[in-house]
Design a protein around this motif. Structure first.
Motif, PDB file in Angstrom:
ATOM      1  N   GLU A 485      -2.110   0.133   1.793  1.00  0.00           N
ATOM      2  CA  GLU A 485      -2.516  -1.252   2.040  1.00  0.00           C
ATOM      3  C   GLU A 485      -3.999  -1.325   2.390  1.00  0.00           C
ATOM      4  N   ALA A 486      -4.488  -0.365   3.168  1.00  0.00           N
ATOM      5  CA  ALA A 486      -5.909  -0.366   3.543  1.00  0.00           C
ATOM      6  C   ALA A 486      -6.806  -0.192   2.323  1.00  0.00           C
ATOM      7  N   ALA A 487      -6.356   0.626   1.363  1.00  0.00           N
ATOM      8  CA  ALA A 487      -7.171   0.887   0.173  1.00  0.00           C
ATOM      9  C   ALA A 487      -7.072  -0.234  -0.857  1.00  0.00           C
ATOM     10  N   ASN A 488      -6.038  -1.081  -0.745  1.00  0.00           N
ATOM     11  CA  ASN A 488      -5.803  -2.104  -1.777  1.00  0.00           C
ATOM     12  C   ASN A 488      -5.609  -3.493  -1.169  1.00  0.00           C
ATOM     13  N   ARG A 489      -6.325  -3.770  -0.094  1.00  0.00           N
ATOM     14  CA  ARG A 489      -6.113  -5.038   0.620  1.00  0.00           C
ATOM     15  C   ARG A 489      -6.312  -6.250  -0.285  1.00  0.00           C
ATOM     16  N   ALA A 490      -7.242  -6.164  -1.203  1.00  0.00           N
ATOM     17  CA  ALA A 490      -7.546  -7.317  -2.063  1.00  0.00           C
ATOM     18  C   ALA A 490      -6.409  -7.629  -3.029  1.00  0.00           C
ATOM     19  N   THR A 491      -5.532  -6.657  -3.265  1.00  0.00           N
ATOM     20  CA  THR A 491      -4.452  -6.877  -4.240  1.00  0.00           C
ATOM     21  C   THR A 491      -3.074  -6.585  -3.632  1.00  0.00           C
ATOM     22  N   CYS A 492      -2.963  -6.649  -2.329  1.00  0.00           N
ATOM     23  CA  CYS A 492      -1.667  -6.490  -1.665  1.00  0.00           C
ATOM     24  C   CYS A 492      -1.189  -7.829  -1.123  1.00  0.00           C
ATOM     25  N   ARG A 494       2.624  -9.829   0.791  1.00  0.00           N
ATOM     26  CA  ARG A 494       3.941  -9.683   1.409  1.00  0.00           C
ATOM     27  C   ARG A 494       4.899 -10.682   0.758  1.00  0.00           C
ATOM     28  N   ASP A 495       6.140 -10.229   0.526  1.00  0.00           N
ATOM     29  CA  ASP A 495       7.127 -11.170   0.011  1.00  0.00           C
ATOM     30  C   ASP A 495       7.777 -11.903   1.181  1.00  0.00           C
ATOM     31  N   HIS A 496       8.783 -12.735   0.905  1.00  0.00           N
ATOM     32  CA  HIS A 496       9.365 -13.577   1.962  1.00  0.00           C
ATOM     33  C   HIS A 496      10.122 -12.757   3.003  1.00  0.00           C
ATOM     34  N   ASP A 497      10.460 -11.501   2.661  1.00  0.00           N
ATOM     35  CA  ASP A 497      11.111 -10.619   3.631  1.00  0.00           C
ATOM     36  C   ASP A 497      10.113  -9.754   4.392  1.00  0.00           C
ATOM     37  N   GLY A 498       8.803  -9.926   4.092  1.00  0.00           N
ATOM     38  CA  GLY A 498       7.779  -9.122   4.760  1.00  0.00           C
ATOM     39  C   GLY A 498       7.531  -7.782   4.103  1.00  0.00           C
ATOM     40  N   GLU A 499       8.153  -7.536   2.926  1.00  0.00           N
ATOM     41  CA  GLU A 499       7.968  -6.268   2.217  1.00  0.00           C
ATOM     42  C   GLU A 499       6.590  -6.243   1.546  1.00  0.00           C
ATOM     43  N   LEU A 500       5.951  -5.049   1.544  1.00  0.00           N
ATOM     44  CA  LEU A 500       4.638  -4.911   0.924  1.00  0.00           C
ATOM     45  C   LEU A 500       4.758  -4.929  -0.599  1.00  0.00           C
ATOM     46  N   VAL A 501       3.856  -5.695  -1.236  1.00  0.00           N
ATOM     47  CA  VAL A 501       3.864  -5.861  -2.697  1.00  0.00           C
ATOM     48  C   VAL A 501       2.460  -5.589  -3.223  1.00  0.00           C
ATOM     49  N   PHE A 502       2.389  -4.862  -4.337  1.00  0.00           N
ATOM     50  CA  PHE A 502       1.106  -4.613  -5.007  1.00  0.00           C
ATOM     51  C   PHE A 502       0.991  -5.545  -6.203  1.00  0.00           C
ATOM     52  N   ASN A 511      -1.515   1.605 -13.334  1.00  0.00           N
ATOM     53  CA  ASN A 511      -1.449   3.068 -13.512  1.00  0.00           C
ATOM     54  C   ASN A 511      -2.386   3.794 -12.559  1.00  0.00           C
ATOM     55  N   LYS A 512      -3.569   3.222 -12.340  1.00  0.00           N
ATOM     56  CA  LYS A 512      -4.564   3.842 -11.460  1.00  0.00           C
ATOM     57  C   LYS A 512      -4.039   3.918 -10.017  1.00  0.00           C
ATOM     58  N   ALA A 513      -3.371   2.849  -9.568  1.00  0.00           N
ATOM     59  CA  ALA A 513      -2.815   2.847  -8.213  1.00  0.00           C
ATOM     60  C   ALA A 513      -1.763   3.941  -8.073  1.00  0.00           C
ATOM     61  N   GLY A 514      -0.970   4.136  -9.127  1.00  0.00           N
ATOM     62  CA  GLY A 514       0.038   5.198  -9.102  1.00  0.00           C
ATOM     63  C   GLY A 514      -0.586   6.580  -9.078  1.00  0.00           C
ATOM     64  N   GLU A 515      -1.687   6.749  -9.806  1.00  0.00           N
ATOM     65  CA  GLU A 515      -2.374   8.051  -9.831  1.00  0.00           C
ATOM     66  C   GLU A 515      -3.064   8.347  -8.502  1.00  0.00           C
ATOM     67  N   ASP A 516      -3.658   7.315  -7.888  1.00  0.00           N
ATOM     68  CA  ASP A 516      -4.373   7.509  -6.623  1.00  0.00           C
ATOM     69  C   ASP A 516      -3.421   7.804  -5.466  1.00  0.00           C
ATOM     70  N   PHE A 517      -2.184   7.292  -5.572  1.00  0.00           N
ATOM     71  CA  PHE A 517      -1.197   7.478  -4.494  1.00  0.00           C
ATOM     72  C   PHE A 517       0.114   8.003  -5.086  1.00  0.00           C
TER      73      PHE A 517
END
Length: 531
Positions: A485-492, A494-502, A511-517
């Motif tokens: 979340e810290a690395a992708n704050r601009a594109t993160c 939360r859904d209605h349950d508070g779950e983190l969403v990219f 694909n890049k986010a998957g490769e980086d993490f």
């Protein structure tokens, strides 16, 4: 002598109707209710005036467009059995609602247009049934119109769906020449009378097999000859009905008829009584729950807001999985571990409701919900169970939404939260910024959402394009989630349950986010149950 719990459960039939749009699903639903005595007159979707309002299509937008966009529940009795019929949206843009409904049924009726055969949405819904091993009865509809050869339709079902087919009845003619069907299981003839639209189909007395000379007296010679040849060929080419194979989801009995003319509906109901399973065991994370257990269990598969336009109500639809549910009983809400007293549960006939004094495995009851109940929640008596979650799918289309009147922004936030909780759309609140992002499966959903928010909440809204390409739920341990979340704050978000969403801007970004993490899972689905 009063019935035992086992005897009551064995008389339950909980099933869904699935089809492509315009195959006649809503009409068939109405006629099943008519035969079950639940209504006095079937409301045809394409009729005029008040008749246009089919009982299962109760939402204003459904009545205006003549399509089903929300699932409905209808309960009725017929032939000594209690039926729970779940009508599902046929339009593919509302398929997620259908997926959730299919978690709550024990069998399904697949409706096919005799002129069109297997269509894309039919195949998609069938695959969901296959994943859950749901037994399917097939109803080939609109025989009063010209359509494809019955053998061609049977072959298409067999090849497209990899499903053994066995005709339960055989049609006599088609379109203007349609005379009825011969019941291959009971060896009798059902005659079709187009003029008797509001009456039951006529039985042609006691006919003793296809060689009975009464057939020659009742039908034109060419149709009798075709019937005898084709029925004999169908019996030779297709396997005999095997209930065990049907219950395993590998064989489907096929019925032919014309729902709009009431033809074939009674045979379908009789087949559901004879063939379809009573409530089946349900898989919880902790154990398998048998429907005949004494203790009450159930799970919520749908939440619907504003079914009654006079009240801001929200109803949670709960499938009872076991036990004898009684009004006013105290059950454990497994997500919060709180005890809840269920004072005013209801049974359904689409939008109409009646207070439910009791219910049993297979029944669907409505629980008034003031925000504490979510899709996937489990209710139990005496223990805490978690039924395996109901799928939530990553949306395929994303748009920003805003109120036309900026002063109604707070009201819009509440409306979006309610719609998200009932599963009408995915709603994401970006970590940075004040916009809300709405995700849906199909474009028509945006139109329906705008219409609902305007009519139900009195908030005219605008949907606008967004830079985002797709959404993925982020799964990882706590430390890794914080780093992502810290690395992708601009594109993160939360859904209605508070779950983190990219929120990915394009395929490369995803694909890049998957490769980086590599230790983070970017999920296209998540289960709507909270342990």
């Amino acid at each position: 002598m009063s019935e035992t719990l086992r005897e009551i459960v064995q008389k339950r039939r909980t099933f869904a109707i699935i089809s492509h749009p315009d195959a006649g699903k809503t009409t068939l639903t109405e006629k099943l209710l008519l035969f079950g005595g639940a209504i006095n007159q079937a409301g045809a979707v394409k009729a005029r005036g008040e008749n246009r309002r089919a009982h299962s299509d109760w939402m204003k937008v459904e009545q205006e467009r003549g399509i089903s966009v929300a699932s409905s529940v209808m309960s009725f009795d017929y032939g000594g059995c209690s039926f729970n019929l779940l009508d599902t949206p046929g339009h593919e843009d509302f398929s997620e609602d259908t997926y959730r409904v299919l978690t709550a049924v024990d069998s399904a009726v697949m409706v096919i247009d005799c002129a069109k055969g297997i269509e894309a949405q039919t195949k998609k819904l069938f695959e969901v049934c296959r994943l859950r091993d749901i037994p399917i009865i097939t109803f080939i509809n609109k025989l009063d119109r010209d359509g494809r050869d019955p053998f061609e339709l049977l072959q298409e079902i067999e090849q497209t769906l990899a499903l053994d087919v066995t005709p339960a009845v055989w049609p006599i003619g088609m379109g203007r020449d349609f005379k009825g069907c011969f019941d291959l299981i009971k060896d009798h003839l059902n005659l079709f009378d187009k003029g008797a639209k509001g009456t039951l189909p006529a039985k042609a007395g006691d006919i003793n097999g296809l060689d009975d000379p009464m057939l020659d007296a009742l039908l034109p010679a060419d149709l009798v000859q075709n019937l005898r040849e084709n029925a004999a060929l169908a019996r030779e080419l297709c396997p005999a009905f095997d209930r065990a194979a049907y219950l395993q989801g590998t064989q489907t009995p096929v019925f032919f008829g014309s729902a709009i003319h009431n033809f074939g509906v009674q045979e379908l109901l009789d087949a559901l009584i004879a063939f379809a399973p009573a409530p089946r065991p349900q898989n919880a994370v902790e154990r398998v729950v048998d429907p005949q257990e004494e203790k009450v269990t159930g799970f919520v598969f749908k939440i619907q807001a504003n079914m009654d336009p006079k009240h801001r109500d929200r109803i949670a639809f709960m499938r009872v999985c076991s036990g004898h549910f009684k009004r006013g009983m105290k059950l454990t809400h497994s997500r919060s571990l709180k005890q809840m007293i269920l004072h005013n549960p209801v049974l359904f006939l689409a939008q109409e409701r009646a207070l439910a004094d009791e219910a049993f495995a297979g029944d669907i009851v409505g629980l008034p919900n003031h925000g504490g109940i979510r899709i996937g929640d489990t209710f139990c008596e005496g223990e805490s169970l978690h039924f395996k979650g109901i799928p939530c799918f990553a949306p395929e289309l994303l748009q920003k939404v805003r109120a036309k009147d900026p002063l109604k922004a707070k009201h819009l936030e509440k409306a979006l939260a309610q719609i998200a909780e009932e599963g009408g759309a995915s709603v994401f609140k970006p970590v940075q910024g004040n916009d809300f992002i709405v995700g849906v499966v199909g474009q028509l959903q945006f139109e329906v959402l705008a219409d609902r928010i305007r009519t139900e909440y009195d908030i005219p809204v605008l949907f606008e394009p967004t830079i985002y390409y797709t959404a993925r739920w982020v799964k990882a341990d706590k430390d890794m989630l914080e780093k992502f979340e810290a690395a992708n704050r601009a594109t993160c978000a939360r859904d209605h349950d508070g779950e983190l969403v990219f929120l990915a801007r394009n395929a490369w970004h995803l694909n890049k986010a998957g490769e980086d993490f590599p230790d983070v899972k970017l999920m296209t689905t998540r289960e709507q149950s909270v342990m």
